[in-house]
Write a protein that holds these residues in place. Structure first.
Motif, short mmCIF file in Angstrom:
data_model
loop_
_atom_site.label_atom_id
_atom_site.label_comp_id
_atom_site.label_asym_id
_atom_site.label_seq_id
_atom_site.Cartn_x
_atom_site.Cartn_y
_atom_site.Cartn_z
N TRP A 123 20.10 39.50 14.70
CA TRP A 123 20.81 38.25 14.97
C TRP A 123 20.20 37.12 14.14
O TRP A 123 20.92 36.28 13.60
CB TRP A 123 20.71 37.89 16.45
CG TRP A 123 21.36 38.86 17.37
CD1 TRP A 123 22.39 39.73 17.08
CD2 TRP A 123 21.04 39.09 18.75
NE1 TRP A 123 22.72 40.47 18.18
CE2 TRP A 123 21.91 40.10 19.22
CE3 TRP A 123 20.11 38.53 19.62
CZ2 TRP A 123 21.87 40.56 20.54
CZ3 TRP A 123 20.05 38.99 20.93
CH2 TRP A 123 20.93 39.99 21.39
N GLY A 124 18.87 37.13 14.01
CA GLY A 124 18.21 36.08 13.24
C GLY A 124 18.52 36.13 11.77
O GLY A 124 18.37 35.12 11.07
N ALA A 129 20.98 29.93 13.11
CA ALA A 129 19.77 29.91 13.93
C ALA A 129 20.05 29.57 15.38
O ALA A 129 19.52 30.21 16.30
CB ALA A 129 18.76 28.94 13.33
N ASP A 130 20.89 28.58 15.62
CA ASP A 130 21.20 28.19 16.99
C ASP A 130 21.91 29.33 17.73
O ASP A 130 21.62 29.60 18.90
CB ASP A 130 22.06 26.93 17.03
CG ASP A 130 21.27 25.67 16.68
OD1 ASP A 130 20.03 25.75 16.66
OD2 ASP A 130 21.90 24.63 16.45
N ARG A 133 19.41 32.11 18.63
CA ARG A 133 18.58 31.73 19.77
C ARG A 133 19.37 31.79 21.07
O ARG A 133 18.87 32.28 22.10
CB ARG A 133 18.01 30.33 19.57
CG ARG A 133 16.86 30.26 18.56
CD ARG A 133 16.15 28.92 18.64
NE ARG A 133 17.02 27.81 18.27
CZ ARG A 133 17.14 27.35 17.03
NH1 ARG A 133 16.45 27.91 16.04
NH2 ARG A 133 17.94 26.33 16.77
N GLN A 134 20.60 31.31 21.03
CA GLN A 134 21.43 31.34 22.23
C GLN A 134 21.74 32.76 22.68
O GLN A 134 21.75 33.05 23.89
CB GLN A 134 22.72 30.57 21.98
CG GLN A 134 22.53 29.06 21.86
CD GLN A 134 23.77 28.34 21.36
OE1 GLN A 134 24.83 28.96 21.17
NE2 GLN A 134 23.65 27.05 21.13
N LEU A 136 19.87 35.45 22.21
CA LEU A 136 18.68 36.03 22.84
C LEU A 136 18.47 35.42 24.21
O LEU A 136 18.18 36.14 25.18
CB LEU A 136 17.45 35.80 21.96
CG LEU A 136 16.13 36.29 22.56
CD1 LEU A 136 16.17 37.77 22.89
CD2 LEU A 136 14.97 35.96 21.63
N GLN A 137 18.62 34.11 24.34
CA GLN A 137 18.44 33.46 25.63
C GLN A 137 19.43 34.01 26.65
O GLN A 137 19.07 34.28 27.81
CB GLN A 137 18.60 31.95 25.49
CG GLN A 137 18.38 31.18 26.79
CD GLN A 137 18.54 29.68 26.60
OE1 GLN A 137 19.31 29.23 25.75
NE2 GLN A 137 17.83 28.90 27.39
N ARG A 188 15.21 41.63 22.29
CA ARG A 188 14.17 40.99 21.46
C ARG A 188 14.16 41.60 20.06
O ARG A 188 13.98 40.90 19.05
CB ARG A 188 12.81 41.13 22.13
CG ARG A 188 12.68 40.34 23.43
CD ARG A 188 11.27 40.44 24.00
NE ARG A 188 11.17 39.91 25.35
CZ ARG A 188 11.10 38.63 25.66
NH1 ARG A 188 11.10 37.71 24.68
NH2 ARG A 188 11.01 38.24 26.92
N ALA A 191 17.13 40.41 17.98
CA ALA A 191 17.06 39.01 17.57
C ALA A 191 16.27 38.79 16.28
O ALA A 191 16.25 37.68 15.75
CB ALA A 191 16.44 38.17 18.69
#
Length: 264
Positions: A123-124, A129-130, A133-134, A136-137, A188, A191
């Motif tokens: 994903w990274g 980037a946003d 992060r979203q 993964l969160q 994880r 991401a």
């Protein structure tokens, strides 16, 4: 279903057919058999087809949550060696595609070819980037929900709207068996940013994406196609993220033509 123990992890798998080895890697939801049931049947006429349950999914045990793509790739190498699957073709869906990318970087002498379906360079490495992060969160939060809420959130993003309900429901049933800790480990790993691995892929690579994929849109596919030297991109009309189920016949024909073209 069979299993092997690798460094204290029990890894379950389904095996069918005889011939050149073909290893199937599922995404970060579901399990090997449910994800790849049609391909296990379809390709067993001329391949030894093996679909594993990744550590943290299905009937396999959970790895440490910091296992990462490196841990998954090294585990996969040991799995392939234990089953004596010499120079297999490797097909990875979604997170399984990211795993295949890292596997090809860490163990370049093992795979004969790669098929990356609805895949990311992590994903990274493939999303803004946003958004990475979203995602993964969201995954970490979902790991603490009930199975029904988990499925209700993620299942609608996996298929095109017109996919038959029985197909969607069957996949949803496998998703309800998720392991909270194992799911976090895969999330994880998913991401990570694997862009640096793409130019290092030295085997023929087929990229297969659905044009209705809301999780790995075609911009992701084109970026991988540009970065992997010996790669070919095929877009399946009308298919969503789980394109091997959504457009199973077209997926199978596309993959078989690629494998035949590589001398299998």
């Amino acid at each position: 279903m069979d299993s092997v123990e690798l460094d204290g992890l029990n890894v379950a798998y389904t095996r069918a057919g005889n011939g050149p080895p073909l290893v199937l890697l599922h995404g970060y939801v579901g399990d090997g058999f449910t994800t790849w049931q049609q391909q296990l049947e379809e390709f067993s006429d001329e391949f030894t087809v093996v679909a594993w349950d990744a550590p943290g999914a299905g009937q396999s045990s959970d790895p440490p949550e910091d296992f990462g793509t490196a841990g998954y790739a090294d585990c996969l190498a040991k799995f392939i060696d234990r089953l004596d699957l010499r120079n297999p073709h490797v097909i990875g869906l979604s997170f399984g595609g990211a795993l295949a990318i890292e596997f090809a970087r860490r163990h370049p002498g093992i795979p004969a070819s790669l098929v990356l379906a609805s895949a990311y360079a992590g994903w990274g490495g493939s999303l803004p980037a946003d958004a990475a992060r979203q995602r993964l969160q969201q995954a970490l939060q979902l790991s603490g929900l009930t199975p029904d809420r988990f499925v209700d959130t993620l299942l609608p993003t996996m298929f095109r709207p017109s996919t038959p309900a029985e197909t969607v429901d069957a996949f949803g049933t496998s998703m309800r068996q998720f392991h909270p800790a194992g799911f976090r480990a895969m999330a994880r790993a998913a991401a990570e940013d694997l862009r640096e691995a793409l130019p290092l892929i030295s085997v023929p690579t087929l990229l297969v994406y659905g044009d209705q994929d809301v999780r790995a849109p075609l911009a992701v596919a084109h970026a991988l196609n540009s970065a992997i030297a010996d790669s070919t991109l095929v877009v399946l009309p009308g298919a969503g993220h789980v394109c091997n189920i959504d457009a199973a016949d077209e997926f199978g024909a596309t993959v078989r033509a690629f494998l035949h073209g590589r001398g299998s």
